[in-house]
Scaffold this motif. Structure first.
Motif, PDB file in Angstrom:
ATOM      1  N   ARG A  70       1.772  -3.818  11.126  1.00 58.16           N
ATOM      2  CA  ARG A  70       1.727  -4.091   9.690  1.00 58.16           C
ATOM      3  C   ARG A  70       2.972  -3.611   8.965  1.00 58.16           C
ATOM      4  O   ARG A  70       3.307  -4.108   7.902  1.00 58.16           O
ATOM      5  CB  ARG A  70       0.491  -3.442   9.070  1.00 58.16           C
ATOM      6  N   THR A  71       3.627  -2.613   9.525  1.00 61.33           N
ATOM      7  CA  THR A  71       4.825  -2.085   8.869  1.00 61.33           C
ATOM      8  C   THR A  71       6.096  -2.734   9.405  1.00 61.33           C
ATOM      9  O   THR A  71       7.155  -2.599   8.806  1.00 61.33           O
ATOM     10  CB  THR A  71       4.941  -0.571   9.089  1.00 61.33           C
ATOM     11  N   GLY A  72       5.990  -3.404  10.544  1.00 61.96           N
ATOM     12  CA  GLY A  72       7.172  -3.978  11.178  1.00 61.96           C
ATOM     13  C   GLY A  72       7.831  -3.038  12.160  1.00 61.96           C
ATOM     14  O   GLY A  72       8.826  -3.376  12.803  1.00 61.96           O
ATOM     15  N   TYR A  73       7.248  -1.835  12.290  1.00 62.49           N
ATOM     16  CA  TYR A  73       7.806  -0.829  13.183  1.00 62.49           C
ATOM     17  C   TYR A  73       6.686  -0.145  13.965  1.00 62.49           C
ATOM     18  O   TYR A  73       5.513  -0.208  13.593  1.00 62.49           O
ATOM     19  CB  TYR A  73       8.563   0.255  12.396  1.00 62.49           C
ATOM     20  N   ALA A  74       7.079   0.531  15.018  1.00 65.51           N
ATOM     21  CA  ALA A  74       6.170   1.406  15.753  1.00 65.51           C
ATOM     22  C   ALA A  74       6.824   2.776  15.822  1.00 65.51           C
ATOM     23  O   ALA A  74       7.942   2.904  16.335  1.00 65.51           O
ATOM     24  CB  ALA A  74       5.917   0.881  17.160  1.00 65.51           C
ATOM     25  N   GLN A  75       6.143   3.781  15.279  1.00 68.11           N
ATOM     26  CA  GLN A  75       6.663   5.145  15.342  1.00 68.11           C
ATOM     27  C   GLN A  75       5.895   5.893  16.412  1.00 68.11           C
ATOM     28  O   GLN A  75       4.682   6.074  16.318  1.00 68.11           O
ATOM     29  CB  GLN A  75       6.545   5.864  13.999  1.00 68.11           C
ATOM     30  N   ILE A  76       6.609   6.303  17.435  1.00 68.09           N
ATOM     31  CA  ILE A  76       5.999   6.875  18.634  1.00 68.09           C
ATOM     32  C   ILE A  76       6.395   8.343  18.728  1.00 68.09           C
ATOM     33  O   ILE A  76       7.586   8.682  18.728  1.00 68.09           O
ATOM     34  CB  ILE A  76       6.454   6.107  19.890  1.00 68.09           C
ATOM     35  N   ASP A  77       5.406   9.202  18.835  1.00 71.44           N
ATOM     36  CA  ASP A  77       5.681  10.639  18.805  1.00 71.44           C
ATOM     37  C   ASP A  77       6.446  11.102  20.041  1.00 71.44           C
ATOM     38  O   ASP A  77       7.462  11.787  19.929  1.00 71.44           O
ATOM     39  CB  ASP A  77       4.373  11.421  18.651  1.00 71.44           C
ATOM     40  N   HIS A 220       9.529   2.652   6.502  1.00 73.40           N
ATOM     41  CA  HIS A 220       8.368   2.659   7.402  1.00 73.40           C
ATOM     42  C   HIS A 220       7.265   3.545   6.839  1.00 73.40           C
ATOM     43  O   HIS A 220       6.090   3.156   6.823  1.00 73.40           O
ATOM     44  CB  HIS A 220       8.803   3.152   8.775  1.00 73.40           C
ATOM     45  N   VAL A 221       7.635   4.724   6.363  1.00 77.09           N
ATOM     46  CA  VAL A 221       6.648   5.661   5.796  1.00 77.09           C
ATOM     47  C   VAL A 221       5.986   5.056   4.569  1.00 77.09           C
ATOM     48  O   VAL A 221       4.761   5.168   4.384  1.00 77.09           O
ATOM     49  CB  VAL A 221       7.318   7.004   5.444  1.00 77.09           C
ATOM     50  N   GLN A 222       6.766   4.404   3.724  1.00 73.83           N
ATOM     51  CA  GLN A 222       6.216   3.777   2.526  1.00 73.83           C
ATOM     52  C   GLN A 222       5.212   2.688   2.888  1.00 73.83           C
ATOM     53  O   GLN A 222       4.167   2.550   2.248  1.00 73.83           O
ATOM     54  CB  GLN A 222       7.347   3.193   1.679  1.00 73.83           C
ATOM     55  N   ARG A 223       5.517   1.928   3.907  1.00 73.79           N
ATOM     56  CA  ARG A 223       4.619   0.853   4.324  1.00 73.79           C
ATOM     57  C   ARG A 223       3.345   1.408   4.951  1.00 73.79           C
ATOM     58  O   ARG A 223       2.275   0.822   4.819  1.00 73.79           O
ATOM     59  CB  ARG A 223       5.332  -0.073   5.307  1.00 73.79           C
ATOM     60  N   LYS A 225       1.834   4.106   4.026  1.00 73.07           N
ATOM     61  CA  LYS A 225       0.981   4.548   2.925  1.00 73.07           C
ATOM     62  C   LYS A 225       0.202   3.387   2.311  1.00 73.07           C
ATOM     63  O   LYS A 225      -0.875   3.578   1.766  1.00 73.07           O
ATOM     64  CB  LYS A 225       1.829   5.235   1.855  1.00 73.07           C
ATOM     65  N   GLY A 226       0.759   2.188   2.435  1.00 69.62           N
ATOM     66  CA  GLY A 226       0.079   1.034   1.884  1.00 69.62           C
ATOM     67  C   GLY A 226      -0.772   0.292   2.894  1.00 69.62           C
ATOM     68  O   GLY A 226      -1.332  -0.757   2.617  1.00 69.62           O
ATOM     69  N   SER A 227      -0.862   0.847   4.112  1.00 68.95           N
ATOM     70  CA  SER A 227      -1.628   0.200   5.176  1.00 68.95           C
ATOM     71  C   SER A 227      -2.682   1.163   5.697  1.00 68.95           C
ATOM     72  O   SER A 227      -2.357   2.223   6.223  1.00 68.95           O
ATOM     73  CB  SER A 227      -0.690  -0.220   6.309  1.00 68.95           C
ATOM     74  N   LYS A 228      -3.938   0.829   5.584  1.00 69.27           N
ATOM     75  CA  LYS A 228      -5.025   1.700   5.998  1.00 69.27           C
ATOM     76  C   LYS A 228      -5.263   1.670   7.503  1.00 69.27           C
ATOM     77  O   LYS A 228      -5.792   2.611   8.060  1.00 69.27           O
ATOM     78  CB  LYS A 228      -6.326   1.319   5.285  1.00 69.27           C
ATOM     79  N   ASN A 229      -4.877   0.615   8.143  1.00 66.68           N
ATOM     80  CA  ASN A 229      -5.240   0.453   9.560  1.00 66.68           C
ATOM     81  C   ASN A 229      -4.050   0.533  10.489  1.00 66.68           C
ATOM     82  O   ASN A 229      -4.123   0.080  11.614  1.00 66.68           O
ATOM     83  CB  ASN A 229      -5.962  -0.878   9.777  1.00 66.68           C
ATOM     84  N   TYR A 230      -2.933   1.102  10.013  1.00 68.47           N
ATOM     85  CA  TYR A 230      -1.814   1.211  10.947  1.00 68.47           C
ATOM     86  C   TYR A 230      -2.137   2.265  11.996  1.00 68.47           C
ATOM     87  O   TYR A 230      -2.600   3.334  11.653  1.00 68.47           O
ATOM     88  CB  TYR A 230      -0.528   1.576  10.215  1.00 68.47           C
TER      89      TYR A 230
END
Length: 230
Positions: A70-77, A220-223, A225-230
């Motif tokens: 949904r954000t266009g990115y994947a943030q992987i720890d 990415h962080v902003q998106r 916050k606007g996505s509940k199911n990321y």
């Protein structure tokens, strides 16, 4: 008469002083900022990663392009590349009882609030990595969700068994579970499925694909916050 009045005032003096004292005693201590909890959790994870076998390589805090998210990115720890598989690790910092099953859409924290199933979240991360590495090597992926010791598990028991390819662990036992999983996989192979050269190639591909631009990370962080199911 004056002596009687003075006696009355002497008796009444301690009361307001005591009230002030109590007010100071019950003053709430400043709370630790949530970011500090996260930093402490990641510090423990880094200690665990330092304890991995020498033939493993690891990367942390990857931001990869992922058009399917949904954000266009994947943030992987964290990602751990081993001779037998690639571990994709999602870290969580919650305080309370974690309830959930493998296929549930949402998990709960002490029945107070919900979070998106971290296994489903991590599945998206794995698919993003898999797409990036499709021309490099065909590898086995192990999904790991790491929680701090501030919580306790009420989850599908299979997610705690080493034969599972989806594991939920505490941060302090991460390296133990990885080592045990590698021993289990090694017993089923005659030789490693990922060569030392492929481990380096996978590492390089992920490192080069990692987005380090500050503004893109903020986006990415902003998106999120606007996505509940990321």
């Amino acid at each position: 008469m004056f002596e009687a009045l003075r006696a009355i005032f002497r008796k009444s003096d301690p009361k307001p002083q005591q009230a002030v004292h109590k007010g100071h005693a019950t003053k709430a201590k400043p709370k630790v900022a949530p970011t500090r909890i996260g930093e402490l959790g990641e510090h423990k994870i880094n200690i665990q990663l330092d304890q991995l076998p020498k033939d493993c390589r690891s990367l942390s805090d990857l931001l990869l392009l992922n058009p399917k998210s949904r954000t266009g990115y994947a943030q992987i720890d964290h990602v751990v590349i081993s001779p037998y598989c690639v571990f994709v690790i999602e870290t969580k910092n919650y305080n309370g009882e974690i309830k959930g099953g493998r296929t549930d859409q949402q998990w709960s924290v002490s029945n107070r609030y919900k979070m998106y199933n971290p296994l489903k979240q991590n599945y998206g991360h794995i698919k993003a990595i898999e797409s990036l590495l499709k021309d490099v090597a065909a590898v086995k992926y192990i999904s790991m969700i790491s929680f701090t010791m501030r919580c306790r598990f009420s989850i599908d028991p299979e997610l705690r068994k080493i034969h599972s390819d989806e594991l939920v662990v505490y941060d302090v036992e991460l390296s133990e579970f990885i080592s045990r999983k590698l021993i289990s996989l090694k017993a089923g192979y005659f030789k490693p499925s990922i060569s030392a050269g492929q481990i380096q190639t996978i590492y390089d591909h992920l490192d080069q694909a990692n987005i380090t631009d500050v503004e893109m990370r903020k986006l990415h962080v902003q998106r999120i916050k606007g996505s509940k199911n990321y």
